[in-house]
Scaffold this motif. Structure first.
Motif, mmCIF file in Angstrom:
data_model
loop_
_atom_site.group_PDB
_atom_site.id
_atom_site.type_symbol
_atom_site.label_atom_id
_atom_site.label_comp_id
_atom_site.label_asym_id
_atom_site.label_seq_id
_atom_site.Cartn_x
_atom_site.Cartn_y
_atom_site.Cartn_z
ATOM 1 N N ILE A 87 10.512 20.325 -27.031
ATOM 2 C CA ILE A 87 9.267 20.517 -27.773
ATOM 3 C C ILE A 87 9.455 20.497 -29.291
ATOM 4 O O ILE A 87 8.520 20.232 -30.020
ATOM 5 C CB ILE A 87 8.521 21.800 -27.335
ATOM 6 N N TYR A 88 10.684 20.765 -29.763
ATOM 7 C CA TYR A 88 10.848 20.811 -31.218
ATOM 8 C C TYR A 88 12.322 20.776 -31.598
ATOM 9 O O TYR A 88 13.107 21.582 -31.117
ATOM 10 C CB TYR A 88 10.207 22.103 -31.755
ATOM 11 N N ASN A 89 12.696 19.826 -32.464
ATOM 12 C CA ASN A 89 14.025 19.820 -33.082
ATOM 13 C C ASN A 89 13.913 20.625 -34.372
ATOM 14 O O ASN A 89 13.231 20.204 -35.310
ATOM 15 C CB ASN A 89 14.493 18.388 -33.371
ATOM 16 N N GLU A 90 14.570 21.772 -34.394
ATOM 17 C CA GLU A 90 14.327 22.744 -35.459
ATOM 18 C C GLU A 90 14.747 22.242 -36.839
ATOM 19 O O GLU A 90 15.874 21.813 -37.037
ATOM 20 C CB GLU A 90 15.065 24.043 -35.129
ATOM 21 N N GLN A 91 13.820 22.326 -37.763
ATOM 22 C CA GLN A 91 14.079 22.098 -39.189
ATOM 23 C C GLN A 91 13.932 23.446 -39.883
ATOM 24 O O GLN A 91 13.026 24.218 -39.553
ATOM 25 C CB GLN A 91 13.062 21.119 -39.782
ATOM 26 N N ILE A 92 14.810 23.742 -40.825
ATOM 27 C CA ILE A 92 14.680 24.996 -41.554
ATOM 28 C C ILE A 92 14.312 24.718 -43.004
ATOM 29 O O ILE A 92 14.724 23.698 -43.570
ATOM 30 C CB ILE A 92 15.955 25.874 -41.439
ATOM 31 N N VAL A 93 13.500 25.609 -43.569
ATOM 32 C CA VAL A 93 13.038 25.452 -44.949
ATOM 33 C C VAL A 93 13.125 26.800 -45.647
ATOM 34 O O VAL A 93 13.135 27.855 -44.998
ATOM 35 C CB VAL A 93 11.572 24.951 -45.027
ATOM 36 N N CYS A 94 13.163 26.757 -46.967
ATOM 37 C CA CYS A 94 13.110 27.985 -47.763
ATOM 38 C C CYS A 94 11.698 28.095 -48.330
ATOM 39 O O CYS A 94 11.188 27.139 -48.935
ATOM 40 C CB CYS A 94 14.141 27.943 -48.883
ATOM 41 N N LEU A 128 22.678 27.142 -46.188
ATOM 42 C CA LEU A 128 23.518 27.117 -47.402
ATOM 43 C C LEU A 128 24.464 25.919 -47.392
ATOM 44 O O LEU A 128 24.612 25.226 -48.404
ATOM 45 C CB LEU A 128 24.317 28.425 -47.517
ATOM 46 N N ARG A 129 25.092 25.657 -46.221
ATOM 47 C CA ARG A 129 25.995 24.493 -46.113
ATOM 48 C C ARG A 129 25.241 23.202 -46.412
ATOM 49 O O ARG A 129 25.735 22.329 -47.127
ATOM 50 C CB ARG A 129 26.613 24.428 -44.707
ATOM 51 N N SER A 130 24.035 23.076 -45.862
ATOM 52 C CA SER A 130 23.243 21.855 -46.081
ATOM 53 C C SER A 130 22.865 21.671 -47.536
ATOM 54 O O SER A 130 22.684 20.552 -48.012
ATOM 55 C CB SER A 130 21.961 21.896 -45.243
ATOM 56 N N MET A 131 22.721 22.796 -48.234
ATOM 57 C CA MET A 131 22.313 22.737 -49.652
ATOM 58 C C MET A 131 23.516 22.727 -50.603
ATOM 59 O O MET A 131 23.352 22.815 -51.825
ATOM 60 C CB MET A 131 21.421 23.944 -49.990
ATOM 61 N N ASN A 132 24.728 22.671 -50.028
ATOM 62 C CA ASN A 132 25.961 22.739 -50.835
ATOM 63 C C ASN A 132 26.039 24.026 -51.661
ATOM 64 O O ASN A 132 26.433 24.012 -52.839
ATOM 65 C CB ASN A 132 26.103 21.512 -51.754
#
Length: 226
Positions: A87-94, A128-132
């Protein structure tokens, strides 16, 4: 062969005419249920001639003696026969309250405290890893058990929250929250819905799962154009 019986209370429910248009939905995703599922259940009920959806929340692994028709989960597996839908591939946002973050760029994540969610210890390190970035680049804010407990803190306080996009999509659409530009990242997690074969109402259960797929698509389409 030997036929296994469904739990007696489920069998009784099958024969109770008043419950012919009713299912039990179990989920390990409390915030998803609070922000996305429950506010939209009336629409499903209307489409299905007044169907009743009972919602129960549990973090424990389901067993074949538990009474439910549909399981919505991110991290639990099911060991009995069932149809399933992604139903959903999770995306995370700030996100932050619009009053505090409107017009600000990504650098705000270094100056405003970011809340911690103890039921999802994976989210902040993944983001944090994704945002370096590393944990020393941010200010660690208050801790809350679940995302839904943190939502009012973001609305009223000077803090940020890294959360699944889908659970903040309505707050973003309504203008209470803003997504920090450039803060979206995949978490690698997937939400799934299972309609179990022993359900007392398999047709309604499967229809519900298909409806849920559409609901999640619509929600994420709304946020992606923000």
């Amino acid at each position: 062969g030997v036929q296994t019986c469904a739990p007696s209370d489920l069998r009784m429910r099958r024969h109770n005419r008043a419950d012919v248009n009713r299912i039990v939905v179990r989920t390990s995703l409390a915030t998803f249920a609070y922000t996305m599922l429950i506010p939209n259940l009336q629409k499903f009920s209307n489409e299905m001639g007044g169907a009743v959806v009972d919602v129960i929340s549990s973090l424990s692994m389901p067993t074949s003696s538990d009474v439910f028709d549909v399981l919505i989960t991110r991290d639990l597996s099911i060991i009995e026969p069932a149809d399933h839908w992604e139903i959903y591939n999770e995306q995370i946002v700030c996100v932050g309250a619009s009053a505090h973050v409107t017009g600000k760029d990504f650098s705000i994540v270094r100056s405003m405290p970011i809340l911690n969610i103890t039921s999802r210890p994976d989210i902040l390190p993944t983001w944090l890893r994704s945002m370096n970035l590393t944990s020393t680049d941010i200010h660690s804010g208050a801790r809350y058990d679940h995302h839904y407990l943190a939502l009012p803190a973001v609305t009223t306080g000077k803090c940020l929250l890294v959360a699944p996009e889908i659970v903040v999509s309505d707050l973003v659409r309504d203008g209470l929250y803003k997504v920090i530009p450039g803060s979206q990242a995949p978490s690698g997690m997937q939400y799934r819905a299972y309609s179990i074969d022993r359900s007392g109402n398999p047709d309604l259960s499967r229809t519900f799962c298909r409806w849920l797929v559409r609901l999640c698509r619509q929600a994420t389409a709304i946020t992606s154009v923000q």
